[in-house]
Design a protein around this motif. Sequence first.
Motif, PDB file in Angstrom:
ATOM      1  N   PHE A 133      10.035   3.369  -7.333  1.00 32.71           N
ATOM      2  CA  PHE A 133      10.585   4.470  -6.538  1.00 32.71           C
ATOM      3  C   PHE A 133      11.529   5.279  -7.410  1.00 32.71           C
ATOM      4  O   PHE A 133      12.320   4.729  -8.175  1.00 32.71           O
ATOM      5  CB  PHE A 133      11.310   3.936  -5.311  1.00 32.71           C
ATOM      6  CG  PHE A 133      10.373   3.399  -4.278  1.00 32.71           C
ATOM      7  CD1 PHE A 133       9.848   4.228  -3.314  1.00 32.71           C
ATOM      8  CD2 PHE A 133       9.991   2.077  -4.290  1.00 32.71           C
ATOM      9  CE1 PHE A 133       8.982   3.748  -2.356  1.00 32.71           C
ATOM     10  CE2 PHE A 133       9.125   1.584  -3.353  1.00 32.71           C
ATOM     11  CZ  PHE A 133       8.610   2.404  -2.379  1.00 32.71           C
ATOM     12  N   ILE A 134      11.425   6.597  -7.310  1.00 28.06           N
ATOM     13  CA  ILE A 134      12.257   7.492  -8.125  1.00 28.06           C
ATOM     14  C   ILE A 134      13.503   7.882  -7.338  1.00 28.06           C
ATOM     15  O   ILE A 134      13.443   8.208  -6.203  1.00 28.06           O
ATOM     16  CB  ILE A 134      11.473   8.756  -8.533  1.00 28.06           C
ATOM     17  CG1 ILE A 134      10.259   8.340  -9.339  1.00 28.06           C
ATOM     18  CG2 ILE A 134      12.349   9.717  -9.289  1.00 28.06           C
ATOM     19  CD1 ILE A 134       9.347   9.491  -9.701  1.00 28.06           C
ATOM     20  N   GLY A 176       8.963   8.557   0.045  1.00 25.15           N
ATOM     21  CA  GLY A 176       9.547   9.269  -1.089  1.00 25.15           C
ATOM     22  C   GLY A 176       8.669   9.264  -2.324  1.00 25.15           C
ATOM     23  O   GLY A 176       7.548   8.783  -2.324  1.00 25.15           O
ATOM     24  N   LEU A 177       9.245   9.824  -3.404  1.00 24.30           N
ATOM     25  CA  LEU A 177       8.516   9.941  -4.668  1.00 24.30           C
ATOM     26  C   LEU A 177       8.447   8.593  -5.378  1.00 24.30           C
ATOM     27  O   LEU A 177       9.396   7.808  -5.337  1.00 24.30           O
ATOM     28  CB  LEU A 177       9.192  10.964  -5.567  1.00 24.30           C
ATOM     29  CG  LEU A 177       9.217  12.399  -5.043  1.00 24.30           C
ATOM     30  CD1 LEU A 177      10.036  13.271  -5.981  1.00 24.30           C
ATOM     31  CD2 LEU A 177       7.813  12.932  -4.897  1.00 24.30           C
ATOM     32  N   ARG A 178       7.333   8.377  -6.069  1.00 23.47           N
ATOM     33  CA  ARG A 178       7.127   7.137  -6.804  1.00 23.47           C
ATOM     34  C   ARG A 178       6.445   7.401  -8.123  1.00 23.47           C
ATOM     35  O   ARG A 178       5.736   8.386  -8.287  1.00 23.47           O
ATOM     36  CB  ARG A 178       6.248   6.176  -5.989  1.00 23.47           C
ATOM     37  CG  ARG A 178       6.987   5.590  -4.828  1.00 23.47           C
ATOM     38  CD  ARG A 178       6.031   5.188  -3.771  1.00 23.47           C
ATOM     39  NE  ARG A 178       5.732   6.384  -2.995  1.00 23.47           N
ATOM     40  CZ  ARG A 178       5.330   6.357  -1.752  1.00 23.47           C
ATOM     41  NH1 ARG A 178       5.140   5.228  -1.142  1.00 23.47           N
ATOM     42  NH2 ARG A 178       5.084   7.473  -1.110  1.00 23.47           N
ATOM     43  N   ILE A 226       0.844  -1.190   0.000  1.00 24.98           N
ATOM     44  CA  ILE A 226       0.000   0.000   0.000  1.00 24.98           C
ATOM     45  C   ILE A 226       0.881   1.243   0.000  1.00 24.98           C
ATOM     46  O   ILE A 226       1.781   1.378   0.824  1.00 24.98           O
ATOM     47  CB  ILE A 226      -0.949   0.018   1.211  1.00 24.98           C
ATOM     48  CG1 ILE A 226      -1.919  -1.153   1.104  1.00 24.98           C
ATOM     49  CG2 ILE A 226      -1.698   1.341   1.294  1.00 24.98           C
ATOM     50  CD1 ILE A 226      -2.865  -1.277   2.248  1.00 24.98           C
ATOM     51  N   HIS A 227       0.611   2.149  -0.931  1.00 27.73           N
ATOM     52  CA  HIS A 227       1.370   3.385  -1.071  1.00 27.73           C
ATOM     53  C   HIS A 227       0.408   4.561  -0.971  1.00 27.73           C
ATOM     54  O   HIS A 227      -0.619   4.573  -1.645  1.00 27.73           O
ATOM     55  CB  HIS A 227       2.082   3.423  -2.427  1.00 27.73           C
ATOM     56  CG  HIS A 227       3.015   2.278  -2.628  1.00 27.73           C
ATOM     57  ND1 HIS A 227       4.342   2.343  -2.292  1.00 27.73           N
ATOM     58  CD2 HIS A 227       2.804   1.025  -3.101  1.00 27.73           C
ATOM     59  CE1 HIS A 227       4.911   1.193  -2.561  1.00 27.73           C
ATOM     60  NE2 HIS A 227       4.000   0.373  -3.052  1.00 27.73           N
TER      61      HIS A 227
END
Length: 74
Positions: free
Chosen positions: A73-74, A20-22, A12-13
Amino acid sequence: MSPIGLRHGNHIHTAGDGRGLRRVKVDGREVDRVIYADTRKGIVRHHDKPSRLHKHGKRVIERTKRGKVEVEFI
């Protein structure tokens, strides 16, 4: 990692979980403005671009997409 992220598990995001950024994709297509993504259930909640308000102006309208959800994930 935040306690919220640990409580939900790795599938779950959310926007405020502190991981962080995704980049989120549903069936291979990238989705912007994601609020919630569940890779097990295949559900993504997101805002339209530009954002639209509910007719009574109390909240932003969200959309749900279903399919194969991938999170990078970025």
